[in-house]
Design a protein around this motif. Sequence first.
Motif, short mmCIF file in Angstrom:
data_model
loop_
_atom_site.label_atom_id
_atom_site.label_comp_id
_atom_site.label_asym_id
_atom_site.label_seq_id
_atom_site.Cartn_x
_atom_site.Cartn_y
_atom_site.Cartn_z
N PHE A 17 2.49 5.97 4.42
CA PHE A 17 1.82 4.74 3.99
C PHE A 17 0.69 4.40 4.97
N ALA A 18 0.94 4.57 6.25
CA ALA A 18 -0.08 4.27 7.26
C ALA A 18 -1.31 5.16 7.09
N GLU A 19 -1.08 6.42 6.78
CA GLU A 19 -2.22 7.32 6.58
C GLU A 19 -3.05 6.92 5.36
N GLU A 20 -2.37 6.49 4.31
CA GLU A 20 -3.08 6.04 3.11
C GLU A 20 -3.91 4.78 3.40
N ILE A 21 -3.31 3.84 4.10
CA ILE A 21 -4.01 2.60 4.44
C ILE A 21 -5.21 2.91 5.35
N TYR A 22 -5.02 3.82 6.28
CA TYR A 22 -6.12 4.20 7.16
C TYR A 22 -7.29 4.75 6.34
N LYS A 23 -6.98 5.60 5.36
CA LYS A 23 -8.04 6.19 4.52
C LYS A 23 -8.80 5.13 3.74
N ILE A 24 -8.07 4.21 3.12
CA ILE A 24 -8.79 3.21 2.32
C ILE A 24 -9.57 2.25 3.21
N TYR A 89 -13.34 -4.85 -1.53
CA TYR A 89 -13.40 -3.61 -0.74
C TYR A 89 -12.56 -2.53 -1.39
N ILE A 90 -11.56 -2.96 -2.18
CA ILE A 90 -10.73 -2.03 -2.95
C ILE A 90 -10.65 -2.55 -4.38
N ASP A 91 -10.43 -1.64 -5.32
CA ASP A 91 -10.30 -2.07 -6.71
C ASP A 91 -8.85 -2.40 -7.02
N SER A 92 -8.62 -2.92 -8.21
CA SER A 92 -7.28 -3.37 -8.59
C SER A 92 -6.28 -2.22 -8.66
N LYS A 93 -6.74 -1.03 -9.03
CA LYS A 93 -5.84 0.13 -9.09
C LYS A 93 -5.37 0.52 -7.68
N CYS A 94 -6.29 0.56 -6.75
CA CYS A 94 -5.94 0.87 -5.36
C CYS A 94 -4.98 -0.19 -4.81
N PHE A 95 -5.29 -1.45 -5.10
CA PHE A 95 -4.41 -2.54 -4.66
C PHE A 95 -3.01 -2.34 -5.22
N GLN A 101 3.80 0.64 -3.34
CA GLN A 101 4.37 1.43 -2.24
C GLN A 101 4.95 0.50 -1.18
N ALA A 102 4.23 -0.56 -0.87
CA ALA A 102 4.71 -1.53 0.12
C ALA A 102 5.99 -2.22 -0.36
N TYR A 103 6.03 -2.55 -1.64
CA TYR A 103 7.20 -3.21 -2.20
C TYR A 103 8.44 -2.31 -2.11
N LEU A 104 8.27 -1.05 -2.45
CA LEU A 104 9.36 -0.09 -2.36
C LEU A 104 9.83 0.06 -0.91
N LEU A 105 8.89 0.21 -0.01
CA LEU A 105 9.23 0.37 1.40
C LEU A 105 9.93 -0.89 1.93
N MET A 106 9.45 -2.06 1.55
CA MET A 106 10.07 -3.32 1.97
C MET A 106 11.53 -3.37 1.53
N ASN A 107 11.78 -3.05 0.28
CA ASN A 107 13.15 -3.10 -0.22
C ASN A 107 14.05 -2.08 0.48
N MET A 108 13.50 -0.91 0.77
CA MET A 108 14.28 0.11 1.47
C MET A 108 14.60 -0.33 2.91
N MET A 109 13.64 -0.95 3.57
CA MET A 109 13.88 -1.42 4.95
C MET A 109 14.91 -2.54 4.97
N ILE A 110 14.82 -3.46 4.04
CA ILE A 110 15.78 -4.56 3.98
C ILE A 110 17.18 -4.01 3.70
N SER A 111 17.28 -3.06 2.78
CA SER A 111 18.56 -2.44 2.46
C SER A 111 19.13 -1.71 3.67
N TYR A 112 18.29 -0.95 4.34
CA TYR A 112 18.73 -0.21 5.54
C TYR A 112 19.21 -1.18 6.61
#
Length: 117
Positions: A17-24, A89-95, A101-112
């Motif tokens: 996720f960090a690499e993707e955010i860095y690219k955008i 700076y980003i379009d709605s699809k990128c957002f 991805q952030a939502y999925l990661l958030m739920n996984m971290m909370i579950s963990y």
Amino acid sequence: MSFKFEKLRIWQMSMDFAEEIYKISEAFPKTENYNLTSQIRRAVDSIALNIAEGSILQSLPENKKFLGYSIRSLAEVVTCLYKAEKRQYIDSKCFKNNYDQAYLLMNMMISYRSKIK
């Protein structure tokens, strides 16, 4: 041989996720270099860094505390994504892709975090 955190799916996902955010964020205007670009990059890097740091701690409360830092950093990234979309700076699809991805990661971290014993 590997560190414990390298086996964690949440750490692996946060690294990707960090690499993707860095690219955008490379496409953000130069006027944002010391503002939104810097903020989103520091926040997204903080997610994996805190997962790693917390995973080596022997204390359960300390491990959960560092996961909490990761979760808060992820919320910061989402807020930066909202700002990037509003500033066009980003379009709605990128957002949406990064938000999902952030939502999925958030739920996984909370579950963990809730399963750590």
